[in-house]
Design a protein around this motif. Structure first.
Motif, PDB file in Angstrom:
ATOM      1  N   HIS A 103      47.443  -9.822 -41.858  1.00 18.55           N
ATOM      2  CA  HIS A 103      46.944 -10.524 -40.659  1.00 18.55           C
ATOM      3  C   HIS A 103      46.154 -11.751 -41.086  1.00 18.55           C
ATOM      4  O   HIS A 103      45.868 -11.934 -42.276  1.00 18.55           O
ATOM      5  CB  HIS A 103      46.047  -9.593 -39.826  1.00 18.55           C
ATOM      6  CG  HIS A 103      44.803  -9.178 -40.550  1.00 18.55           C
ATOM      7  ND1 HIS A 103      44.808  -8.208 -41.525  1.00 18.55           N
ATOM      8  CD2 HIS A 103      43.523  -9.622 -40.481  1.00 18.55           C
ATOM      9  CE1 HIS A 103      43.586  -8.057 -42.016  1.00 18.55           C
ATOM     10  NE2 HIS A 103      42.779  -8.916 -41.405  1.00 18.55           N
ATOM     11  N   ASP A 105      42.440 -13.665 -39.755  1.00 23.97           N
ATOM     12  CA  ASP A 105      41.306 -13.180 -38.965  1.00 23.97           C
ATOM     13  C   ASP A 105      41.113 -13.934 -37.638  1.00 23.97           C
ATOM     14  O   ASP A 105      41.179 -15.161 -37.591  1.00 23.97           O
ATOM     15  CB  ASP A 105      40.023 -13.265 -39.789  1.00 23.97           C
ATOM     16  CG  ASP A 105      39.965 -12.152 -40.832  1.00 23.97           C
ATOM     17  OD1 ASP A 105      40.629 -11.111 -40.636  1.00 23.97           O
ATOM     18  OD2 ASP A 105      39.260 -12.322 -41.841  1.00 23.97           O
ATOM     19  N   HIS A 254      46.208 -11.939 -45.125  1.00 19.18           N
ATOM     20  CA  HIS A 254      45.571 -11.034 -46.074  1.00 19.18           C
ATOM     21  C   HIS A 254      45.642  -9.612 -45.531  1.00 19.18           C
ATOM     22  O   HIS A 254      45.837  -9.394 -44.339  1.00 19.18           O
ATOM     23  CB  HIS A 254      44.114 -11.428 -46.330  1.00 19.18           C
ATOM     24  CG  HIS A 254      43.241 -11.313 -45.121  1.00 19.18           C
ATOM     25  ND1 HIS A 254      43.176 -12.297 -44.157  1.00 19.18           N
ATOM     26  CD2 HIS A 254      42.417 -10.337 -44.690  1.00 19.18           C
ATOM     27  CE1 HIS A 254      42.344 -11.926 -43.206  1.00 19.18           C
ATOM     28  NE2 HIS A 254      41.864 -10.735 -43.496  1.00 19.18           N
ATOM     29  N   ARG A 270      30.647  -9.120 -44.320  1.00 19.99           N
ATOM     30  CA  ARG A 270      31.623 -10.136 -43.906  1.00 19.99           C
ATOM     31  C   ARG A 270      30.964 -11.206 -43.037  1.00 19.99           C
ATOM     32  O   ARG A 270      30.263 -10.892 -42.078  1.00 19.99           O
ATOM     33  CB  ARG A 270      32.763  -9.494 -43.118  1.00 19.99           C
ATOM     34  CG  ARG A 270      33.820 -10.518 -42.697  1.00 19.99           C
ATOM     35  CD  ARG A 270      35.023  -9.876 -42.056  1.00 19.99           C
ATOM     36  NE  ARG A 270      34.751  -9.502 -40.673  1.00 19.99           N
ATOM     37  CZ  ARG A 270      35.657  -8.983 -39.848  1.00 19.99           C
ATOM     38  NH1 ARG A 270      36.881  -8.759 -40.279  1.00 19.99           N
ATOM     39  NH2 ARG A 270      35.331  -8.670 -38.617  1.00 19.99           N
TER      40      ARG A 270
END
Ligand SMILES: [Fe+2]
Length: 279
Positions: A103, A105, A254, A270
């Motif tokens: 996918h 982000d 990723h 993150r």
């Protein structure tokens, strides 16, 4: 130790050593790190034992912090940082493995984040690598007739596509207010800094192609994805504790691998950085 930057593969990724981002960074170092990010799309800065506020300061060397969608993962003491953990469970008690399946982000945002940054806090003994796919190369290698067919097509991105094989954690009500219902982005986008074209796919979020029958759209998207994820376009990152890795969501897919002992904790911080509307 002076700043040293070296490639991690022949087409994607670089690692930097000899910089401590818990301390102020001079303009020349900042410029070299940004150049390495821009040239290699994945930049791993080794040995960064940072607190949450120090991580925020560090990532601001590369851009402005983006508001992530699912607030259930926000750190209470530093909500601009979210965590990734294999210790969370779905409501049915099954373990949630974040990041499984290729996918890009937050592509369901009108202005998706240009970059995502992870800091490895705790890792399993083996496994849990992150795999990246170079979507510039994948696009450039497509046959001319495929390029002609897809240039100008628009994908419809939602929080979770009804066709997604991966189930996301639901958004809390307060987060739903900030997350668009659906946005449209080109299937082929042009990188705003380099001018290179890249495929912009996301099997978790793309639900339709504008003006194309559903069956045809799904089969086209499947074919493009199968082409893109070939090993020759991949770089696989083996994490070390203290790795601060940022990657370019505008030209990469990723995924995280769930191929490790799930009784061991995999925990990362993150942060995302603001990006432009894809064109
Ligand atoms: Fe992700």
């Amino acid at each position: 130790m002076p700043l040293e930057i070296r490639p991690l593969s022949d087409h994607l990724g670089a690692e930097a050593r000899g910089v401590d981002l818990s301390k102020p960074v001079d303009a020349a170092t900042k410029a070299r790190l940004n150049k390495a990010f821009s040239e290699h799309s994945v930049l791993c800065i080794r040995d960064q034992m940072l607190t949450a506020p120090q991580m925020l300061d560090a990532v601001r060397l590369f851009g402005e912090v983006f508001r992530q969608h699912n607030t259930r993962f926000a750190l209470p003491e530093c909500p601009q940082i979210h965590y990734l953990s294999n210790q969370d469970k779905y409501e049915d008690g099954k373990r949630y493995i974040p990041g499984a399946g290729y996918h890009t982000d937050h592509s369901n945002d009108a202005e998706p984040p240009k970059a995502t940054v992870l800091l490895a806090i705790q890792l399993p003994d083996t496994g849990g690598d992150t795999q990246y796919v170079n979507m510039h190369k994948a696009y450039e290698d497509l046959p001319a007739e495929t390029k002609k067919r897809i240039d100008g097509l628009t994908g419809v991105h939602v929080y979770q596509s009804k066709f997604s094989e991966r189930k996301l954690m639901g958004l809390p009500p307060e987060a739903q207010k900030h997350v668009p219902k659906a946005v449209e982005h080109p299937i082929v986008r042009t990188h705003p800094e380099t001018g290179r074209k890249a495929l912009y796919l996301n099997p978790i979020r793309i639900e339709a192609i504008v003006g194309m029958p559903e069956g045809e759209a799904l089969s086209l998207l499947d074919d493009l994805l199968a082409h893109a994820v070939q090993e020759k376009y991949q770089y696989r990152h083996r994490w070390q504790k203290g790795d601060l890795v940022l990657w370019d969501n505008r030209c990469l897919l990723h995924k995280a691998n769930g191929d490790y002992d799930h009784s061991q904790t995999r925990y990362l911080y993150r942060v995302m950085l603001k990006g432009d509307k894809p064109v």
